[in-house]
Design an enzyme around this catalytic site. Structure first.
Site, mmCIF file in Angstrom:
data_model
loop_
_atom_site.group_PDB
_atom_site.id
_atom_site.type_symbol
_atom_site.label_atom_id
_atom_site.label_comp_id
_atom_site.label_asym_id
_atom_site.label_seq_id
_atom_site.Cartn_x
_atom_site.Cartn_y
_atom_site.Cartn_z
ATOM 1 N N SER A 1 0.866 -1.178 0.000
ATOM 2 C CA SER A 1 0.000 0.000 0.000
ATOM 3 C C SER A 1 0.899 1.223 0.000
ATOM 4 O O SER A 1 1.822 1.324 0.815
ATOM 5 C CB SER A 1 -0.901 -0.001 1.239
ATOM 6 N N GLU A 2 0.629 2.167 -0.901
ATOM 7 C CA GLU A 2 1.591 3.254 -1.122
ATOM 8 C C GLU A 2 1.754 4.195 0.058
ATOM 9 O O GLU A 2 2.694 4.992 0.091
ATOM 10 C CB GLU A 2 1.241 4.054 -2.387
#
Length: 489
Positions: free
Chosen positions: A343-344
């Protein structure tokens, strides 16, 4: 407010005495075992924000409501004399909390952000010409801040090539009727490296950085918790004056040297946060199969698409899941394979949505939904996260789309003058040359019009970047130089 104190080293001074022979050397060693230091502790948030004034440029950590400096923002909101602020933050919280409260009180002149999202007040002020908004791709924003803190004036990136980020013209300020663009983004300087075009982006610094830490000591050493690292780490390095609020202040020496995320050299003022609500923007819990069957038809349509997308996973893959529909794929991974979800906002090894007893406000995904982390997972800052993405460490990205052209051009961030989601991390993800890009979307828009087109009519997120399109009706592959190939009906 600086107080001179004495700091004991990690080894006991008495043990040093016992290990050394008596005399001058022993006395010198004992003196070296303690040292004076200046405490960076301040008594309150109101005292810590001293010096922030009208026109200040503020770097504000956090992602959504995760890891935001709640108490410092409340202190600024109480200071109605502070106006015309430029706020650099990934987004602006919600309409009634976090940075959104400073929008409500009209204390912000310009937002420098990647994402507007579901903050209706943010979108209303922007589209109504009340607020200047400089939109920057999320990974570019993180790297610009990191470079600013590291004394690097500029860098080159593939992110945004072929889009309005390169050519300029992204609206920064509208007229009050929303019909005219009064200020627009400037074109980027470009340069060729290895036969590819890159954009030049300048580093960002601020007058003050407002940071939220989990733990801090009086020297300003910081530790973040889980996804609360996000933009806090790079922004802590890029403020002329960095102000930190922490949930817990610990004695100097309690934080292990190899456990410190941000060393105190970057930090000028520290407070213990008075009250923490730690809201979760989208509390999302794990569903059972029975719950799924009772969902409305529109949601079941989305689940049909995402179940097909989950078949794209292969054992050992590192994969990023975009916000919205794609993130649901984490619930349909074949249990016989291992997939590492990234997840960024700073998670690798992301697990499914939590059960009620597993919910933690410091664990959210890029869509601000509550999540879990699997054994062996890790958390890190936003600049490190996008370094993984730009560095082609991901095998695949699954993200949503508004439009995809026959040659794989993607649009998914704005309907000019109507819907403004923001650039987010999508431009960075689709610019990674070795990462397979899969787009999941309904085949038609709400009005029945097609989303797969000969040519995009909406502003682009990426050029010739999509490898596969999965809809509720079919699966297409994009064949470079040729167009679409129907794979499944």
């Amino acid at each position: 407010m600086l107080a001179v104190k004495r700091q004991a080293t990690l080894s006991s001074a008495s043990r040093i005495h016992q290990a050394l022979r008596p005399g001058l050397l022993s006395r010198l060693s004992f003196a070296a075992a303690t040292r004076a230091y200046h405490s960076k502790l301040y008594g309150s948030a109101d005292e810590a924000i001293e010096g922030i004034k009208t026109g200040s440029k503020l770097l504000i950590g956090g992602f959504g409501l995760c890891g935001i400096p709640e108490n410092l923002l409340k202190a600024i909101a109480r200071r109605k004399d502070i106006e015309q602020v430029t706020a650099v933050s990934n987004n602006a919280g919600t309409s009634d909390y976090g940075l959104g409260t400073l929008l409500q009180s009209r204390q912000i002149k310009r937002m420098v952000s990647s994402y507007v999202g579901e903050n209706k007040e943010f979108a209303r002020q922007y589209l109504g010409g009340e607020l200047e908004v400089e939109l920057i791709p999320q990974g570019t924003l993180a790297e610009r801040v990191r470079c600013g803190g590291a004394g690097i004036p500029a860098f080159y990136t593939l992110t945004g090539v072929g889009t309005q980020v390169e050519t300029g013209g992204i609206p920064i300020k509208y007229s009050t009727d929303g019909q005219k663009v009064l200020i627009a983004s400037e074109p980027r300087e470009t340069k060729m490296f290895g036969g590819r075009k890159y954009l030049m982006e300048e580093g960002i610094t601020g007058d003050f950085a407002l940071i939220k830490a989990w733990k801090a000591d009086e020297l300003g050493n910081l530790v973040f918790k889980y996804a609360g690292n996000n933009f806090n780490a790079p922004m802590a390095t890029a403020g002329k004056i960095t102000i930190v609020e922490a949930e817990e202040i610990v004695p100097v020496g309690e934080l292990g040297p190899d456990n410190i995320h941000i060393p105190g050299i970057h930090v000028h003022r520290v407070i213990k946060g008075e009250v923490y609500e730690k809201r979760i923007e989208k509390l999302t819990l794990r569903r059972s199969a029975t719950d799924e069957n009772s969902l409305p038809a529109s949601m079941q349509q989305r689940i049909h698409i995402i179940k097909r997308a989950a078949r794209e996973f292969k054992d050992g893959m590192y994969v990023n899941l975009g916000i919205g529909m794609p993130v649901l794929a984490s619930n349909y991974i074949d249990p016989s394979i291992t997939v590492h979800l990234q997840s960024e906002n700073g998670i690798l090894g992301m697990g499914p949505f939590p059960r009620p007893e597993e919910v933690d406000a410091d664990l959210v995904n890029a869509g601000k939904e509550s999540v879990t982390v699997l054994p062996g997972g890790s958390c890190f800052s936003s600049d490190v996260s996008f370094g993984m993405i730009r560095g082609n460490r991901l095998d695949m990205t699954i993200l949503g789309g508004m439009q995809v052209s026959q040659f794989g051009d993607l649009s998914n961030w704005v309907v000019p003058g109507k819907i403004i989601k923001g650039l987010g991390g999508a431009m960075d993800l689709v610019a990674a040359t070795n990462s397979r890009v899969v787009v999941t979307m309904t085949h038609n828009d709400k009005n029945g019009g097609p989303k797969i087109l000969k040519e995009n009519t909406l502003p682009l997120t990426g050029v010739k970047c999509v490898d596969r399109i999965i809809t509720d009706k079919c699966v297409f592959d994009v064949i470079p130089g040729k167009g679409l190939l129907l794979r499944e009906l």
